[in-house]
Write an enzyme that holds these catalytic residues in place. Structure first.
Site, short mmCIF file in Angstrom:
data_model
loop_
_atom_site.label_atom_id
_atom_site.label_comp_id
_atom_site.label_asym_id
_atom_site.label_seq_id
_atom_site.Cartn_x
_atom_site.Cartn_y
_atom_site.Cartn_z
N TRP A 13 0.81 -1.23 0.00
CA TRP A 13 0.00 0.00 0.00
C TRP A 13 0.84 1.27 0.00
O TRP A 13 0.30 2.38 -0.05
CB TRP A 13 -0.97 -0.01 1.19
CG TRP A 13 -1.97 -1.12 1.14
CD1 TRP A 13 -2.16 -2.02 0.14
CD2 TRP A 13 -2.93 -1.46 2.16
NE1 TRP A 13 -3.18 -2.89 0.46
CE2 TRP A 13 -3.66 -2.57 1.70
CE3 TRP A 13 -3.24 -0.94 3.43
CZ2 TRP A 13 -4.69 -3.17 2.45
CZ3 TRP A 13 -4.24 -1.52 4.17
CH2 TRP A 13 -4.97 -2.62 3.69
N LYS A 14 2.14 1.10 0.16
CA LYS A 14 3.07 2.25 0.16
C LYS A 14 2.57 3.34 1.10
O LYS A 14 2.07 3.03 2.19
CB LYS A 14 3.26 2.77 -1.28
CG LYS A 14 3.62 1.66 -2.26
CD LYS A 14 4.17 2.15 -3.55
CE LYS A 14 4.44 0.97 -4.46
NZ LYS A 14 5.30 1.28 -5.57
N HIS A 99 12.93 -3.02 -0.90
CA HIS A 99 12.16 -2.40 -1.99
C HIS A 99 12.97 -1.23 -2.55
O HIS A 99 13.60 -0.49 -1.79
CB HIS A 99 10.80 -1.92 -1.47
CG HIS A 99 9.87 -1.52 -2.57
ND1 HIS A 99 10.01 -0.33 -3.24
CD2 HIS A 99 8.84 -2.16 -3.15
CE1 HIS A 99 9.09 -0.27 -4.19
NE2 HIS A 99 8.36 -1.36 -4.15
N GLU A 101 12.21 1.62 -3.54
CA GLU A 101 11.88 2.95 -2.98
C GLU A 101 12.56 3.14 -1.62
O GLU A 101 12.99 4.23 -1.28
CB GLU A 101 10.36 3.11 -2.89
CG GLU A 101 9.75 3.28 -4.29
CD GLU A 101 8.28 2.91 -4.41
OE1 GLU A 101 7.61 2.67 -3.38
OE2 GLU A 101 7.79 2.85 -5.56
N SER A 217 4.16 -2.46 -11.90
CA SER A 217 3.03 -2.04 -12.74
C SER A 217 2.00 -3.14 -13.00
O SER A 217 1.35 -3.15 -14.05
CB SER A 217 3.52 -1.45 -14.07
OG SER A 217 4.22 -0.24 -13.83
N GLY A 238 1.74 -2.84 -6.27
CA GLY A 238 1.77 -1.57 -5.56
C GLY A 238 0.48 -0.80 -5.80
O GLY A 238 -0.56 -1.10 -5.22
N GLY A 239 0.56 0.18 -6.70
CA GLY A 239 -0.55 1.10 -6.95
C GLY A 239 -1.92 0.44 -7.07
O GLY A 239 -2.91 0.93 -6.51
P1 PGA Z 1 3.57 -0.77 -8.73
O1 PGA Z 1 4.55 -1.04 -7.49
O2 PGA Z 1 2.68 -1.98 -8.81
O3 PGA Z 1 2.82 0.47 -8.34
O4 PGA Z 1 4.42 -0.62 -9.91
C1 PGA Z 1 5.17 -2.28 -7.31
C2 PGA Z 1 5.93 -2.26 -6.04
O5 PGA Z 1 6.16 -1.19 -5.49
O6 PGA Z 1 6.32 -3.30 -5.52
#
Ligand code: PGA
Length: 259
Positions: A13-14, A99, A101, A217, A238-239
């Site tokens: 969920w970031k 990750h 990020e 993605s 993620g998103g």
């Molecule tokens: P995303 O992120 O699906 O938004 O590209 C993937 C992730 O952060 O693991």
């Protein structure tokens, strides 16, 4: 005969939602999953402050489990603002490690990623170890070299038993949050390389048990050809994971591919 591994769908969920929205999301997911028998294992990774309430919201059901998005590589110490495995362990069964990020945000090195992996395993939490190449590395034809180095370093840190307990997420960094994706066969080829390296070090048995997921993605509309590839055991989303209907559709696509 190739071993059947249980498919895995992880929602990261970031920092996309408020605390209130994270609770609403977990409640919506529970509704979607009510009465369903899941063949996939589903993990959601909320923000740190929401781990306890999300864990509580999921207390009486076993279809979804909770993971953290990162953790410090040491158990304790004078690290203002950091979160230790000791803080996580009452609430999580899983934790994302390395990750891209987090690597960007904190300068986390491969060595710290590997230390964190070992620490989590000692505490009975399943690490989801992220690795993958940058766009520059891909353009310079260095994907194989980068992934090989990352896997070999990991294999120096964990033993045979530990390795069979973790999950590896192959996430080409350029595919994360960009809408860009590799060809499914291309991603699966790199994931096969990971499995081969594991087999070389720890044998076929261990490598056959290891779950390797794809991330970057992933959406309901794009997931099917990835999980149809041999050796792709699920996805790290993620998103798209913060939209309950979309996430539920992804789970269904993954289950269909594994059926
Ligand atoms: P995303 O992120 O699906 O938004 O590209 C993937 C992730 O952060 O693991």
């Amino acid at each position: 005969m190739a071993m059947k591994r249980r498919p895995l769908v992880i929602g990261n969920w970031k920092m996309e939602l408020s605390a209130k929205a994270e609770l609403e999301l977990v409640r919506a997911l529970k509704k979607h999953l009510a009465g369903q028998t899941l063949t996939a294992e589903v993990v959601v990774c909320p923000s740190f402050p929401s781990l306890a309430p999300v864990h509580e919201a999921l207390a009486r059901q076993t279809a979804i489990s909770v993971g953290a998005q990162t953790v410090h590589w040491l158990e304790k110490g004078p690290w203002t603002g950091a979160v230790s495995v000791l803080h996580l362990s009452p609430y999580v069964q899983w934790c994302i490690v390395g990750h891209s990020e987090q690597r960007d945000l904190t300068g986390m090195s491969d060595d710290e990623v590997n230390q964190t992996t070992a620490l989590l395993l000692r505490h009975g939490i399943t690490p989801i170890v992220c690795l993958g190449e940058t766009l520059e590395e891909r353009q310079a034809d260095q994907t194989v070299a980068k992934v090989t180095t990352q896997v070999e370093q990991l294999l120096q840190t964990v033993n045979r038993v530990a390795l069979s307990k973790l999950v590896i997420a192959y996430e080409p960094i350029w595919a994360i949050g960009s809408g860009e994706m590799p060809e499914p066969a291309d991603a699966a080829g790199t994931m096969l390389l990971v499995r081969k390296l594991v087999a070389q070090r720890f044998g076929q048995d261990v490598s056959e048990r290891l779950r390797i997921v794809y991330g970057g993605s992933v959406k309901a509309a794009t997931v099917a050809p990835f999980v149809a590839e041999p050796g792709v055991d699920g996805v790290l989303v993620g998103g798209a994971s913060v939209h309950p209907g979309e996430f539920f559709d992804i789970i269904q696509r993954v289950q269909e591919a594994a059926a």
